[in-house]
Design a protein around this motif. Structure first.
Motif, PDB file in Angstrom:
ATOM      1  N   UNK A 157     -11.418  -7.115  -9.978  1.00 48.49           N
ATOM      2  CA  UNK A 157     -11.699  -6.252 -11.131  1.00 48.49           C
ATOM      3  C   UNK A 157     -12.696  -5.168 -10.758  1.00 48.49           C
ATOM      4  N   UNK A 158     -13.688  -5.510  -9.947  1.00 49.94           N
ATOM      5  CA  UNK A 158     -14.707  -4.536  -9.561  1.00 49.94           C
ATOM      6  C   UNK A 158     -14.132  -3.427  -8.687  1.00 49.94           C
ATOM      7  N   UNK A 159     -13.129  -3.744  -7.896  1.00 51.86           N
ATOM      8  CA  UNK A 159     -12.571  -2.767  -6.970  1.00 51.86           C
ATOM      9  C   UNK A 159     -11.388  -2.006  -7.581  1.00 51.86           C
ATOM     10  N   UNK A 160     -10.810  -2.550  -8.641  1.00 48.67           N
ATOM     11  CA  UNK A 160      -9.579  -1.971  -9.182  1.00 48.67           C
ATOM     12  C   UNK A 160      -9.729  -0.525  -9.644  1.00 48.67           C
ATOM     13  N   UNK A 161     -10.943  -0.125 -10.060  1.00 53.38           N
ATOM     14  CA  UNK A 161     -11.126   1.269 -10.479  1.00 53.38           C
ATOM     15  C   UNK A 161     -10.932   2.225  -9.311  1.00 53.38           C
ATOM     16  N   UNK A 162     -11.125   1.747  -8.077  1.00 51.93           N
ATOM     17  CA  UNK A 162     -10.970   2.596  -6.899  1.00 51.93           C
ATOM     18  C   UNK A 162      -9.501   2.848  -6.563  1.00 51.93           C
ATOM     19  N   UNK A 163      -8.667   1.900  -6.901  1.00 55.01           N
ATOM     20  CA  UNK A 163      -7.273   1.982  -6.499  1.00 55.01           C
ATOM     21  C   UNK A 163      -6.377   1.701  -7.697  1.00 55.01           C
ATOM     22  N   UNK A 164      -5.457   2.574  -7.956  1.00 52.56           N
ATOM     23  CA  UNK A 164      -4.542   2.384  -9.065  1.00 52.56           C
ATOM     24  C   UNK A 164      -3.256   1.765  -8.533  1.00 52.56           C
ATOM     25  N   UNK A 165      -3.361   0.498  -8.180  1.00 53.40           N
ATOM     26  CA  UNK A 165      -2.291  -0.223  -7.498  1.00 53.40           C
ATOM     27  C   UNK A 165      -1.005  -0.280  -8.331  1.00 53.40           C
ATOM     28  N   UNK A 166      -1.132  -0.660  -9.582  1.00 56.36           N
ATOM     29  CA  UNK A 166       0.073  -0.826 -10.404  1.00 56.36           C
ATOM     30  C   UNK A 166       0.845   0.476 -10.558  1.00 56.36           C
ATOM     31  N   UNK A 167       0.143   1.572 -10.778  1.00 57.38           N
ATOM     32  CA  UNK A 167       0.825   2.860 -10.910  1.00 57.38           C
ATOM     33  C   UNK A 167       1.517   3.257  -9.608  1.00 57.38           C
ATOM     34  N   UNK A 168       0.900   2.934  -8.498  1.00 58.12           N
ATOM     35  CA  UNK A 168       1.506   3.232  -7.205  1.00 58.12           C
ATOM     36  C   UNK A 168       2.779   2.409  -6.999  1.00 58.12           C
ATOM     37  N   UNK A 169       2.753   1.158  -7.435  1.00 59.21           N
ATOM     38  CA  UNK A 169       3.942   0.308  -7.304  1.00 59.21           C
ATOM     39  C   UNK A 169       5.084   0.850  -8.173  1.00 59.21           C
ATOM     40  N   UNK A 170       4.762   1.305  -9.362  1.00 60.10           N
ATOM     41  CA  UNK A 170       5.787   1.899 -10.240  1.00 60.10           C
ATOM     42  C   UNK A 170       6.366   3.140  -9.584  1.00 60.10           C
ATOM     43  N   UNK A 171       5.491   3.983  -9.026  1.00 50.91           N
ATOM     44  CA  UNK A 171       5.948   5.203  -8.356  1.00 50.91           C
ATOM     45  C   UNK A 171       6.873   4.869  -7.191  1.00 50.91           C
ATOM     46  N   UNK A 172       6.508   3.872  -6.401  1.00 53.10           N
ATOM     47  CA  UNK A 172       7.329   3.465  -5.257  1.00 53.10           C
ATOM     48  C   UNK A 172       8.666   2.881  -5.714  1.00 53.10           C
ATOM     49  N   UNK A 173       8.647   2.120  -6.795  1.00 53.66           N
ATOM     50  CA  UNK A 173       9.893   1.545  -7.319  1.00 53.66           C
ATOM     51  C   UNK A 173      10.839   2.652  -7.777  1.00 53.66           C
ATOM     52  N   UNK A 174      10.316   3.632  -8.476  1.00 55.91           N
ATOM     53  CA  UNK A 174      11.147   4.752  -8.942  1.00 55.91           C
ATOM     54  C   UNK A 174      11.729   5.506  -7.751  1.00 55.91           C
ATOM     55  N   UNK A 175      10.934   5.666  -6.722  1.00 57.73           N
ATOM     56  CA  UNK A 175      11.377   6.336  -5.499  1.00 57.73           C
ATOM     57  C   UNK A 175      12.590   5.607  -4.890  1.00 57.73           C
ATOM     58  N   UNK A 176      12.643   4.286  -5.076  1.00 53.22           N
ATOM     59  CA  UNK A 176      13.742   3.477  -4.553  1.00 53.22           C
ATOM     60  C   UNK A 176      14.828   3.250  -5.604  1.00 53.22           C
ATOM     61  N   UNK A 177      14.690   3.953  -6.734  1.00 49.23           N
ATOM     62  CA  UNK A 177      15.634   3.835  -7.863  1.00 49.23           C
ATOM     63  C   UNK A 177      15.714   2.405  -8.378  1.00 49.23           C
ATOM     64  N   UNK A 178      14.573   1.769  -8.492  1.00 47.68           N
ATOM     65  CA  UNK A 178      14.490   0.389  -8.982  1.00 47.68           C
ATOM     66  C   UNK A 178      13.779   0.357 -10.334  1.00 47.68           C
ATOM     67  N   UNK A 179      14.186  -0.600 -11.158  1.00 46.81           N
ATOM     68  CA  UNK A 179      13.582  -0.773 -12.477  1.00 46.81           C
ATOM     69  C   UNK A 179      12.651  -1.980 -12.529  1.00 46.81           C
ATOM     70  N   UNK A 180      12.650  -2.790 -11.464  1.00 45.14           N
ATOM     71  CA  UNK A 180      11.855  -4.020 -11.436  1.00 45.14           C
ATOM     72  C   UNK A 180      11.187  -4.170 -10.069  1.00 45.14           C
ATOM     73  N   UNK A 181       9.951  -4.654 -10.084  1.00 45.19           N
ATOM     74  CA  UNK A 181       9.236  -4.919  -8.842  1.00 45.19           C
ATOM     75  C   UNK A 181       8.844  -6.398  -8.817  1.00 45.19           C
ATOM     76  N   UNK A 182       9.158  -7.051  -7.695  1.00 46.86           N
ATOM     77  CA  UNK A 182       8.723  -8.436  -7.489  1.00 46.86           C
ATOM     78  C   UNK A 182       7.839  -8.442  -6.261  1.00 46.86           C
TER      79      UNK A 182
END
Length: 182
Positions: A157-182
């Protein structure tokens, strides 16, 4: 298709729940997707051995691969596999990610800013193993408090403000034309 997806088993670590994993692997599945950190290569590199119980899990996975498809996605703790990306060992496919029917399977370590700071990841791994040992001691004395869980949740939680991990995963999924990330 009946598929078992597992990740972060960390074979070789004190936190690896070998009996629970072996019980899970007794179930019948058509295939298996291993999503990183199945073997804790960082600890193996340090100690150069696995316990008998940990070896049983590895042997069970190898036995399953004889007649079932196994897709092994490399993670940060089993990054040694990345040298063998694209290789197939029997029915075990070693990959960095897997895309199927609009679902993107990946370990995510390549998109996690904390993991990219390797020294911080190694320090965290050592601290987490120590916290698990302390947890076991606390439980023996009657305390029902998980220090390892507390530390993991609060450090992330303390480090999460430095990195927007979830948004990056969504961006990468869209790049691969995917609607779900596991």
């Amino acid at each position: 298709m009946k598929t078992l997806v597992i990740s972060d088993v960390h074979i070789g670590s004190k936190g690896c729940q070998t009996q629970a994993i072996l019980n899970l692997l007794k179930e019948k599945y058509d295939r298996y997707i291993l999503v990183g950190d199945i073997i804790d290569g960082w600890l193996f590199k340090k100690y150069k051995k696995f316990s008998y119980e940990h070896t049983k899990v590895i042997r069970r996975l190898l036995k399953l691969s004889k007649d079932k498809e196994v897709i092994w996605i490399a993670g940060n703790h089993d990054e040694f596999l990345r040298k063998y990306l694209g290789t197939e060992v029997g029915n075990i496919k070693i990959v960095d990610e897997w895309v199927e029917n609009g679902t993107w399977f990946c370990h995510g370590d390549r998109y996690d800013g904390v993991v990219k700071l390797r020294w911080l990841g190694i320090l965290g791994s050592i601290g987490y193993d120590l916290a698990i040992v302390l947890d076991r001691l606390l439980k023996r004395t009657g305390y029902n408090f998980s220090l390892s869980k507390y530390l993991k949740n609060n450090v992330k939680a303390a480090v999460s403000f430095m990195v927007d991990f979830e948004n990056e995963m969504v961006r990468q999924a869209k790049k691969r034309e995917c609607h779900t990330v596991v």
